[in-house]
Design an enzyme around this catalytic site. Structure first.
Site, PDB file in Angstrom:
ATOM      1  CG  HIS A 119      38.554  46.418  44.257  1.00 38.78           C
ATOM      2  ND1 HIS A 119      37.238  46.605  43.419  1.00 38.78           N
ATOM      3  CD2 HIS A 119      38.154  45.467  45.031  1.00 38.78           C
ATOM      4  CE1 HIS A 119      36.634  45.560  43.657  1.00 38.78           C
ATOM      5  NE2 HIS A 119      37.034  44.992  44.621  1.00 38.78           N
TER       6      HIS A 119
ATOM      7  CG  ASP B 284      33.408  44.194  45.756  1.00 39.01           C
ATOM      8  OD1 ASP B 284      34.258  44.489  45.946  1.00 39.01           O
ATOM      9  OD2 ASP B 284      32.718  42.870  45.157  1.00 39.01           O
TER      10      ASP B 284
ATOM     11  CD  GLU C 282      39.134  41.982  43.465  1.00 41.64           C
ATOM     12  OE1 GLU C 282      39.400  40.747  43.912  1.00 41.64           O
ATOM     13  OE2 GLU C 282      37.981  42.506  42.953  1.00 41.64           O
ATOM     14  CD  GLU C 283      34.965  42.844  41.915  1.00 42.27           C
ATOM     15  OE1 GLU C 283      34.810  41.538  41.661  1.00 42.27           O
ATOM     16  OE2 GLU C 283      34.426  43.504  42.952  1.00 42.27           O
TER      17      GLU C 283
ATOM     18  CG  ASP D 286      37.698  43.792  47.816  1.00 39.68           C
ATOM     19  OD1 ASP D 286      36.519  44.224  48.028  1.00 39.68           O
ATOM     20  OD2 ASP D 286      38.277  43.068  47.156  1.00 39.68           O
TER      21      ASP D 286
ATOM     22  CG  HIS E 197      29.995  40.232  42.570  1.00 39.79           C
ATOM     23  ND1 HIS E 197      31.113  39.152  42.382  1.00 39.79           N
ATOM     24  CD2 HIS E 197      31.071  41.173  43.200  1.00 39.79           C
ATOM     25  CE1 HIS E 197      32.295  39.381  42.603  1.00 39.79           C
ATOM     26  NE2 HIS E 197      32.168  40.610  43.188  1.00 39.79           N
TER      27      HIS E 197
HETATM   28 ZN    ZN Z   1      35.884  43.397  45.707  1.00 41.15          ZN
END
Ligand code: ZN
Length: 490
Positions: free
Chosen positions: A310, A322, A356-357, A382, A453
């Site tokens: 993603h 990520d 995606e997030e 991912d 994140h």
């Molecule tokens: Zn991800």
């Protein structure tokens, strides 16, 4: 502690090795001799030519720095790529032009995405037991994605901690009404160290998704969660919260693990009050896109193998692990197939998913627009960029047997394990549910959730050699699926 976890890791590695050797010794379906008079001959799954090409792909991927250059550009030059942002739009443009440059047929497919922007985010304990006069204690936190705002000047209220949902439910409503609730549920670092980071994440992340609405149902005015992740550097981990329809939306943030412990400790001793300022905004939806690049199959162009990651990321770091890494290794698969002049029999479709997030709008839109197409298989990367040890398979047990010759090739770069699982990737989930055999690299994710994140999801967390090892898995598996002599069982 340290020795103990090393011993556990060593045990896991030895299990992997044992498994991998076991696989090497199983007869290779692809090498069944035509002259052997077996009563029911095993059908050939991979031709000798395909197996030789898989080895060439593996060697080329280990030598190539293309994937690393792609993730470096996405992370360093483009930067954080939250849906709806100018950087997300720039990333779409960049990946499309790169895929064109390597000879893919490229489409930008429209996706409407949410546009949430972070604002000011500060917090301080303004009253607590043992407080020195005229002082406050700073609390490090970050708003959860989709969070609503506090009043611009902030709100001040009592804060107290619960360990889990059960503890909250046991409280009388008047204890919660008007207060700030902290869910102090710890991410299980030991579980992550043992190689089960995904499970540890799954256990804790329900507080991020469902905690704010659970608190709001009892009339709390704001909700904090303990960050879902493993590091000890006082870093807050953001991520989407999922407001339920039956509860008011209240401001929601993740505090660092250290600050969660601090608040819980002080609240055990007496009254603790917090001043909380969160000013994120939800702006109108923005038009964005999934980037789709096809290498058309020479024999079955209508049969599609998805190779994906993603493109959007959270906004605190630069989205390197990520999931710039997942996009980069997917692009590398196409790059190497073109460079080696290989001819996939089925279509290889690289997808850089959008959103995606915080909403999975890209995945949903693709399922809507392409759901009726003939998807032979789907792959998504991912889980970072750590050393891969093999392939997760969501499919029939026979798929694992058929892929044994591929595992034998991958074992040479340490990735020969084949594991049946229930789920391979968020963006390919609609395809999984429709019965499309799905795959993802099994990545070493012992450290992934330390950075996930956070502001520390940056390029330096990627080891170029390990990224190349992931490219091997993705490129070899993609080409193997494209050129199998048999269909995959469904
Ligand atoms: Zn991800």
């Amino acid at each position: 502690m340290r020795l103990c976890s090393i011993a556990v890791v060593a045990l896991f590695f030895s299990l992997w090795v044992t498994q991998a050797f076991g696989q090497q010794q199983t007869p290779q379906l692809g090498l069944t001799s035509a002259s052997s008079p077996a009563p029911s001959p095993t059908p050939i799954v991979f031709s000798a030519q395909t197996l030789a090409d898989l080895k060439r792909l593996q060697e080329a991927a280990l030598r190539s720095d293309y994937a690393y250059r792609q993730v470096a550009h996405l992370a360093n030059n483009v930067g954080p790529r939250l849906s709806g942002s100018a950087q997300a739009a720039k990333a779409v443009e960049y990946v499309a032009s790169e895929l064109k440059a390597i000879g893919c047929e490229v489409q930008l497919e429209k996706v409407m995405v949410p546009h949430w922007v972070r604002g000011e985010e500060t917090a301080a304990l303004v009253q607590f037991p043992g407080q020195a006069e005229n002082t406050t204690q700073k609390i490090v936190l970050t708003a959860l994605g989709a969070s609503v705002a506090t009043p611009p000047e902030g709100l001040t209220s009592e804060v107290f901690a619960v360990k889990n949902f059960d503890e909250l439910k046991a409280l009388p409503r008047e204890k919660v009404a008007g207060k700030i609730v902290l869910f102090n549920y710890p991410f299980d670092k030991q579980m992550a160290a043992e190689g089960r980071a995904g499970e540890a994440y799954g256990e804790a992340v329900v507080y991020r998704s469902d905690g704010p609405s659970a608190a709001a149902r009892l009339r709390a005015v704001a909700c904090l969660i303990r960050s879902v992740g493993g590091a000890d550097y006082r870093l807050p981990h953001t991520g989407l919260t999922d407001y339920a329809n039956d509860a008011p939306k209240i401001p929601a943030a993740a505090v660092t693990a250290e600050d969660a412990d601090l608040i819980a400790d002080l609240a055990r001793q007496g009254l603790v009050k917090m001043k909380l300022v969160l000013t994120p905004q939800t702006l109108p939806e923005v038009e964005s896109a999934n980037v789709i690049g096809d290498i058309k199959g020479t024999e079955h162009p209508e049969q599609v193998i998805i190779v994906s990651g993603h493109l959007d990321s959270w906004d605190l770091g630069t989205g390197a692990i990520d999931d710039g890494a997942g996009v980069a290794v997917s692009m590398e698969a196409a790059n190497l197939i073109q460079k080696l002049h290989l001819k996939p029999k089925r279509t290889i479709r690289v997808i850089a998913w959008m959103n995606e997030e915080n909403g999975s709008a890209g995945s949903k839109q693709y399922a809507k627009d392409h759901g009726k197409e003939n998807h032979f298989a789907a792959m998504e990367t991912d889980n970072g960029a750590g050393h891969p040890i093999g392939i997760h398979i969501k499919g029939k047990p026979e798929v694992k047997k058929m892929l044994a010759p591929v595992a034998a090739v991958l074992q040479e770069s340490g990735a020969g394990t084949l594991d049946l699982v229930e789920h391979c990737g968020a963006d390919i989930e609609p395809l999984e549910k429709a019965g499309v055999p799905s795959f993802s690299p099994i990545q070493d994710s012992r450290f992934y959730f330390n950075y996930h994140h956070t502001a520390a999801d940056t390029l330096d967390k990627i080891v170029p050699k390990e990224l190349a090892e992931n490219s091997v898995v993705v490129a070899v598996l993609a080409y193997a699926l494209a050129n199998m002599e048999q269909p995959l069982p469904r």
